[in-house]
Structure formats: structure tokens, C-alpha cells
Design an enzyme around this catalytic site. Structure first.
Site, PDB file in Angstrom:
ATOM      1  N   ARG A  23      -3.317  -8.947  -1.177  1.00  0.00           N
ATOM      2  CA  ARG A  23      -4.487  -9.666  -1.687  1.00  0.00           C
ATOM      3  C   ARG A  23      -4.633  -9.483  -3.191  1.00  0.00           C
ATOM      4  O   ARG A  23      -4.893 -10.419  -3.925  1.00  0.00           O
ATOM      5  CB  ARG A  23      -5.743  -9.175  -0.977  1.00  0.00           C
ATOM      6  N   HIS A  28       7.195   2.059  19.124  1.00  0.00           N
ATOM      7  CA  HIS A  28       6.143   2.508  18.195  1.00  0.00           C
ATOM      8  C   HIS A  28       6.460   3.926  17.679  1.00  0.00           C
ATOM      9  O   HIS A  28       5.689   4.860  17.879  1.00  0.00           O
ATOM     10  CB  HIS A  28       4.758   2.469  18.865  1.00  0.00           C
ATOM     11  N   ALA A  41       3.961  -2.349  11.636  1.00  0.00           N
ATOM     12  CA  ALA A  41       2.511  -2.298  11.357  1.00  0.00           C
ATOM     13  C   ALA A  41       1.723  -2.443  12.664  1.00  0.00           C
ATOM     14  O   ALA A  41       1.388  -1.441  13.298  1.00  0.00           O
ATOM     15  CB  ALA A  41       2.160  -3.379  10.349  1.00  0.00           C
ATOM     16  N   ARG A  42       1.473  -3.664  13.059  1.00  0.00           N
ATOM     17  CA  ARG A  42       0.803  -3.936  14.331  1.00  0.00           C
ATOM     18  C   ARG A  42       1.388  -5.238  14.902  1.00  0.00           C
ATOM     19  O   ARG A  42       1.576  -6.212  14.154  1.00  0.00           O
ATOM     20  CB  ARG A  42      -0.703  -4.124  14.141  1.00  0.00           C
ATOM     21  N   GLY A  53       7.004   4.671  14.424  1.00  0.00           N
ATOM     22  CA  GLY A  53       6.789   4.776  12.974  1.00  0.00           C
ATOM     23  C   GLY A  53       6.488   6.183  12.477  1.00  0.00           C
ATOM     24  O   GLY A  53       7.140   6.688  11.575  1.00  0.00           O
ATOM     25  N   GLY A  73       0.855  -1.195   0.000  1.00  0.00           N
ATOM     26  CA  GLY A  73       0.000   0.000   0.000  1.00  0.00           C
ATOM     27  C   GLY A  73       0.880   1.230   0.000  1.00  0.00           C
ATOM     28  O   GLY A  73       2.002   1.211  -0.508  1.00  0.00           O
ATOM     29  N   ARG A  74       0.371   2.291   0.633  1.00  0.00           N
ATOM     30  CA  ARG A  74       1.139   3.544   0.607  1.00  0.00           C
ATOM     31  C   ARG A  74       2.487   3.395   1.298  1.00  0.00           C
ATOM     32  O   ARG A  74       3.522   3.814   0.779  1.00  0.00           O
ATOM     33  CB  ARG A  74       0.334   4.659   1.284  1.00  0.00           C
ATOM     34  N   ILE A  75       2.494   2.789   2.505  1.00  0.00           N
ATOM     35  CA  ILE A  75       3.755   2.689   3.246  1.00  0.00           C
ATOM     36  C   ILE A  75       4.655   1.616   2.623  1.00  0.00           C
ATOM     37  O   ILE A  75       5.859   1.828   2.424  1.00  0.00           O
ATOM     38  CB  ILE A  75       3.488   2.415   4.743  1.00  0.00           C
ATOM     39  N   GLU A 103       1.080  -3.211  23.744  1.00  0.00           N
ATOM     40  CA  GLU A 103       1.913  -2.024  24.036  1.00  0.00           C
ATOM     41  C   GLU A 103       1.388  -1.264  25.251  1.00  0.00           C
ATOM     42  O   GLU A 103       0.176  -1.196  25.433  1.00  0.00           O
ATOM     43  CB  GLU A 103       1.908  -1.097  22.808  1.00  0.00           C
TER      44      GLU A 103
HETATM   45  C1  DGY Z   1      -0.805   4.501  12.833  1.00  0.00           C
HETATM   46  O1  DGY Z   1      -0.920   5.538  12.190  1.00  0.00           O
HETATM   47  O2  DGY Z   1      -1.680   3.664  12.903  1.00  0.00           O
HETATM   48  C2  DGY Z   1       0.489   4.295  13.484  1.00  0.00           C
HETATM   49  O3  DGY Z   1       0.514   3.148  14.242  1.00  0.00           O
HETATM   50  C3  DGY Z   1       0.957   5.503  14.227  1.00  0.00           C
HETATM   51  O4  DGY Z   1       2.336   5.521  14.070  1.00  0.00           O
END
Ligand code: DGY
Length: 300
Positions: free
Chosen positions: A161, A263, A216-217, A265, A139-141, A245
Site C-alpha cells: 500500500r 503450513h 501467508a494465508r 513457515g 514488511g518484515r518477512i 487447513e
Molecule cells: C503466523 O505466524 O501467522 C504463521 O502463520 C505461523 O507460521
């Protein structure tokens, strides 16, 4: 519009909210006066907020908000896509480099006074250039990571997918990508489909020494299975996110094959201020009666 914000969010845009109260959403009594909330992917107690019109999420991921319940009650939910792609891709790439080149271990050694030999006797690591990067979620990231990978002469594989025609990388089924990659980086949202997507079986498909990067998660990986692989030393990892977390599995804390960040990101000034801007613009739009800019689900 009365807004509750779970903290003071960074940047000048926050001051454009006319009537904002900083408050946890662990409310002790109903707040019928509140029409908007800004949260960082925190659960929203809809029963205590009967006048709520909009949940403006500060962040792109909204897995803890309870979007279905919001939609059912006619509450708009918005997020902040686009403005944190570069920051998150940079961090993913920083983790790739840090893990592959033993950056944190080297730093620790120097600080502890342990650098006592010639450079030619020190630990050696794997080269980043020429290795294969597997991107889960283009995707974007994920795409921003793929663009960075080009500059570092990596071969890029991707899975998602929907298979697309793209110069950014070659498509592989997930299992094949895991088996073929030297580094795997995760860029999927947390949904019922991606919860523990990388389970023990899939971790076992990764070759010895493969590095897993997760910005991501935490829940996208079976954390117990990952901890077991990392404790055994078979895999390496760069982890920015965790299942519970801010708790980090204690077994990871002393491992030399893991780099851990809290976290981070989206944690650049530019990204975070732009996230506030977008969250505030969504609130102001709903206050005016205009459509929100970046809704995650449309209310009928
Ligand atoms: C989000 O945007 O969901 C990130 O986890 C924040 O860094």
C-alpha cells in the site's frame, strides 16, 4: 492467572506459566476462572470466558481471533512479530527453489525407480538466477525474502500500500508486478482488503509458467481460480497455506507443477520456541499489570 493453552507450546518458556491448562477452546461450559488464553490463530469463545484479560496468539497472523470483539470487551490481544521472519522467508525461498528446479518431482522420480536415462536427457527447468521476483508485501518477512533474493541474483520488484524508498527492490503497482514477475511471493496479512487479493483476473495477468509462492494465508488467493490455473498447467506454485487447513484441494495432489507443504513457515525450533517465549512474556506482563510487549490492538 489461570491460562488455557490450546496445546503445549514448544520451549521452556511454557513452563513459566504458573497455572496452565491444556484445552481446546470448544468449551462446553463457561470458564469464568480463565484470565488468559494462548491460541494458534483460533477463534476465542468470549461469551464463555467472562474473566478473560488477554489472548496471546502464538503466531503473527491473528485473522481468526476476532480482535474487534476482544477490544470491545477490554481483552488485550497480542501476537509474535519478528521472531519468525527468517524461518518464514527461508521456507518461501525453499519453495521458490523447489518449484523452479523441479526438486520434488526429481525426488519422486528417483524414489519410484524412474531414473533410467542419462542426466543429459532428463527434464529441464527454469533458472532462478536472473529471473524477476515480485514480492507482495514488503514488511518484515517480505524484506527478509528480498535480502535472500539478492544472494541468488534475482531482480526484485515489490508492491504494497505504501510505496517506500528502499534498496530492496523496485516498486510496481500490483497488476504490473504480476505481469512482470517470473515468481510472485505473497507476504501480506489476511484482512478484508487482502481477502482474495489475487483473484482470477489477477492470476490471468501472470505470464505462462510464472510461479506463485504463498506462505501467508490461503484466503489471500482465490483458491478455486488458482486450482484451475494449476490444473491447466499454465502456472506453477509453491503453497504452504490453504483456505481451509488442513484440507488441501484434492486436484493439487498429483500435479507436477505444484509443491505443497503443511503450513511450515515458522516451523523451526528457534522460531517456535521464540514464539512461545513472546506469548508467555505477554501473559506474564498482563498478569503483573504491565503493558503487553506486542499488542495487536490497544485496549482503551
Ligand atoms: C503466523 O505466524 O501467522 C504463521 O502463520 C505461523 O507460521
Amino acid at each position: 492467572m489461570k491460562v488455557l493453552a490450546t496445546r503445549r507450546y514448544p520451549g521452556a518458556a511454557f513452563d513459566q506459566l504458573g497455572d496452565v491448562e491444556i484445552s481446546s477452546l470448544e468449551l462446553e461450559r463457561p470458564r469464568p476462572d480463565v484470565e488468559g488464553v494462548i491460541v494458534s490463530n483460533e477463534p476465542v469463545p468470549l461469551d464463555l470466558l467472562p474473566g478473560l484479560r488477554i489472548v496471546a496468539n502464538f503466531g503473527v497472523g491473528y485473522d481468526r481471533i476476532g480482535v474487534a470483539a476482544c477490544v470491545e470487551r477490554g481483552v488485550v490481544v497480542t501476537n509474535t512479530p519478528g521472531v519468525l521472519d527468517d524461518a518464514t522467508a527461508d521456507l518461501a525461498f525453499a519453495l521458490v527453489l523447489a518449484v523452479r528446479r523441479g526438486l520434488v518431482e526429481g525426488d519422486r522420480l528417483v524414489r519410484a525407480g524412474g531414473w533410467t536415462t542419462s542426466w543429459s536427457e532428463g527434464a529441464i527447468s527454469e533458472e532462478v538466477a536472473g529471473s524477476t521476483l515480485g514480492i507482495v508485501g514488503l514488511g518484515r518477512i517480505g524484506s527478509a525474502v528480498a535480502r535472500r533474493a539478492r544472494g541468488f541474483d534475482l531482480r526484485v520488484l515489490y508492491t504494497q500500500r505504501r510505496r517506500i524508498d528502499t534498496p530492496l527492490g523496485e516498486y510496481r503497482e500490483l497488476d504490473t508486478l504480476l505481469a512482470e514477475s517470473d515468481v510472485v511471493t505473497l507476504h501480506v496479512p489476511l484482512t478484508t482488503d487482502t481477502d482474495r487479493l489475487i483473484d482470477a483476473r489477477r492470476l490471468a495477468l501472470m505470464r505462462d509458467g510464472t510461479c506463485l509462492v504463498n506462505t501467508a494465508r490461503g484466503e489471500v488467493v482465490d483458491e478455486d481460480a488458482l486450482v484451475a490455473e494449476l490444473v491447466s498447467g499454465r502456472l506453477q506454485a509453491g503453497l504452504d497455506v490453504f483456505a481451509d487447513e488442513p484440507r488441501v484441494p484434492p486436484q493439487l495432489l498429483d500435479l507436477p507443477n505444484v509443491v505443497l507443504t503443511p503450513h511450515l513457515g515458522s516451523a523451526t525450533r528457534r522460531a517456535r520456541e521464540a514464539m512461545t517465549r513472546l506469548a508467555v512474556d505477554n501473559l506474564l506482563a498482563v498478569e503483573r499489570g504491565d503493558p503487553p510487549l506486542t499488542p495487536v490492538a490497544r485496549v482503551a
